[in-house]
Scaffold this motif. Structure first.
Motif, PDB file in Angstrom:
ATOM      1  N   VAL A  10      13.571  -1.393  -0.085  1.00 50.96           N
ATOM      2  CA  VAL A  10      13.253  -0.837   1.344  1.00 50.96           C
ATOM      3  C   VAL A  10      13.549  -1.905   2.415  1.00 50.96           C
ATOM      4  N   GLY A  11      14.289  -3.043   1.898  1.00 48.40           N
ATOM      5  CA  GLY A  11      14.598  -4.099   2.947  1.00 48.40           C
ATOM      6  C   GLY A  11      13.696  -5.393   2.998  1.00 48.40           C
ATOM      7  N   GLY A  12      14.473  -6.387   2.959  1.00 49.95           N
ATOM      8  CA  GLY A  12      14.082  -7.716   3.405  1.00 49.95           C
ATOM      9  C   GLY A  12      13.291  -8.643   2.354  1.00 49.95           C
ATOM     10  N   GLN A  15       9.939 -10.538   2.478  1.00 54.07           N
ATOM     11  CA  GLN A  15       9.286 -10.008   3.510  1.00 54.07           C
ATOM     12  C   GLN A  15       8.634  -8.292   3.296  1.00 54.07           C
ATOM     13  N   SER A  16       9.659  -7.747   2.441  1.00 55.31           N
ATOM     14  CA  SER A  16       9.224  -6.337   2.052  1.00 55.31           C
ATOM     15  C   SER A  16       7.960  -6.453   1.193  1.00 55.31           C
ATOM     16  N   ARG A  19       4.933  -7.097   3.089  1.00 54.27           N
ATOM     17  CA  ARG A  19       4.436  -5.910   3.764  1.00 54.27           C
ATOM     18  C   ARG A  19       3.972  -4.876   2.780  1.00 54.27           C
ATOM     19  N   LEU A  45       2.592  -2.387  11.238  1.00 55.94           N
ATOM     20  CA  LEU A  45       3.966  -2.180  10.814  1.00 55.94           C
ATOM     21  C   LEU A  45       4.450  -0.913  11.434  1.00 55.94           C
ATOM     22  N   SER A  48       8.096   4.306  10.489  1.00 56.48           N
ATOM     23  CA  SER A  48       8.864   4.360   9.484  1.00 56.48           C
ATOM     24  C   SER A  48       8.955   3.421   8.463  1.00 56.48           C
ATOM     25  N   THR A  49       8.531   2.147   8.428  1.00 56.83           N
ATOM     26  CA  THR A  49       8.701   0.913   7.655  1.00 56.83           C
ATOM     27  C   THR A  49       7.349   1.509   6.506  1.00 56.83           C
ATOM     28  N   VAL A  50       6.109   1.902   7.373  1.00 61.71           N
ATOM     29  CA  VAL A  50       5.183   2.227   6.320  1.00 61.71           C
ATOM     30  C   VAL A  50       5.532   3.374   5.372  1.00 61.71           C
ATOM     31  N   ARG A  52       8.215   4.362   4.361  1.00 61.55           N
ATOM     32  CA  ARG A  52       9.248   4.054   3.208  1.00 61.55           C
ATOM     33  C   ARG A  52       8.501   3.187   2.389  1.00 61.55           C
ATOM     34  N   LEU A  53       7.556   2.286   2.611  1.00 57.27           N
ATOM     35  CA  LEU A  53       7.088   1.288   1.698  1.00 57.27           C
ATOM     36  C   LEU A  53       6.173   2.395   0.763  1.00 57.27           C
TER      37      LEU A  53
END
Length: 271
Positions: A10-12, A15-16, A19, A45, A48-50, A52-53
């Motif tokens: 999910v990117g990074g 960092q991911s 998160r 956050l 959309s990030t939350v 996905r995570l």
């Protein structure tokens, strides 16, 4: 989403991971269920990030989702990892049966904890018939200054070490809570002289606790064993000496199992 999905997807990378862990830390004893909107607010956050995570964490079993309420809660993967961690702890392995037997014998709560920084951390918790609970204390943390186990865990530290550890942090829970270093040092001196420490409505009204330190082969205090329950069940005016001897005896058993020899450091004291 496939079960093999990793947080990195999910990117990074790192960092991911950070998160995702921040999302897991948002679930607490007081708030075991959360909505996505709450997680967004708590972590800062983006939604959309939350989303996905959380989707990834759900796929991996770290959280579960109730479609009816829209709430997320900690999932079975976390419970499994917690079980692995506990089973790898020498203190937990050595103390579990002893604490369970003590709870059964006395009908009171029997607990084992170790110190993590400036807090205690429960490794074992068994309820007796006179001190039932609808939840487990295992995995929960607690204050050192306001609990009998916390005082037992501090019992081999110097005044300077305790001051450095706690600073001015003495949260008051009841009018009987110890609120400063001098009061704590006096309680610890009393505990060392008797071989056990006490807590009488310092953390919660109507409850009390007696604890004794557990030592490893080096003689260092690595854990504490306690008996606890309602004041009416402990009946301290008539049973304190009996209960203290029991908790010291069983703490000694755990210490012996960890390789401690009583000739190295005084452990038990006459009550």
């Amino acid at each position: 989403m496939p079960r093999s999905t990793t947080v990195r997807e999910v990117g990074g990378g790192t960092q991911s991971v950070e998160r995702a862990l921040s999302l897991l830390r948002a679930f607490t004893e007081e708030h075991p269920e959360r909505r996505v909107s709450e997680l967004v607010q708590l972590t800062g956050l983006g939604q959309s990030t939350v989303s996905r995570l959380v989707g990834t964490l759900e796929a991996l079993g770290y959280v579960t989702h109730d479609a009816r309420s829209g709430l997320y809660r900690i999932g079975p993967t976390v419970v499994g990892l917690a079980g692995i961690a506990l089973n790898q702890s020498p203190i937990h392995r050595q103390s579990r049966q002893i604490a369970q037997d003590l709870a059964s014998e006395l009908g009171l709560g029997a607990n084992v904890a170790e110190r993590h920084g400036a807090e205690l951390f429960y490794l074992c918790n068994f309820e007796g018939r006179l001190a039932p609970r609808s939840f487990t204390l295992v995995g929960r943390s607690g204050p050192l200054h306001a609990t009998a186990m916390g005082k037992a865990l501090l019992s081999d530290l110097t005044a300077d070490e305790i001051e450095s550890l706690l600073g001015a942090r003495y949260p008051v829970y009841t009018p009987k809570t110890i609120a400063d270093l001098d009061g704590l040092l006096a309680a610890l001196a009393d505990g060392r002289s008797r071989g056990y420490t006490t807590e009488l409505e310092e953390l919660a009204f109507g409850r009390a606790c007696l604890a004794a330190p557990v030592r490893d082969r080096s003689g260092r205090v690595v854990a504490a064993l306690s008996v606890s329950g309602p004041l009416s069940a402990l009946d301290l005016p008539h049973r304190q000496d009996e209960l203290a001897l029991k908790v010291i005896e069983h703490a000694d058993q755990i210490s012996t199992g960890l390789g401690y020899h009583a000739s190295a450091t005084p452990l038990s004291a006459t009550v």
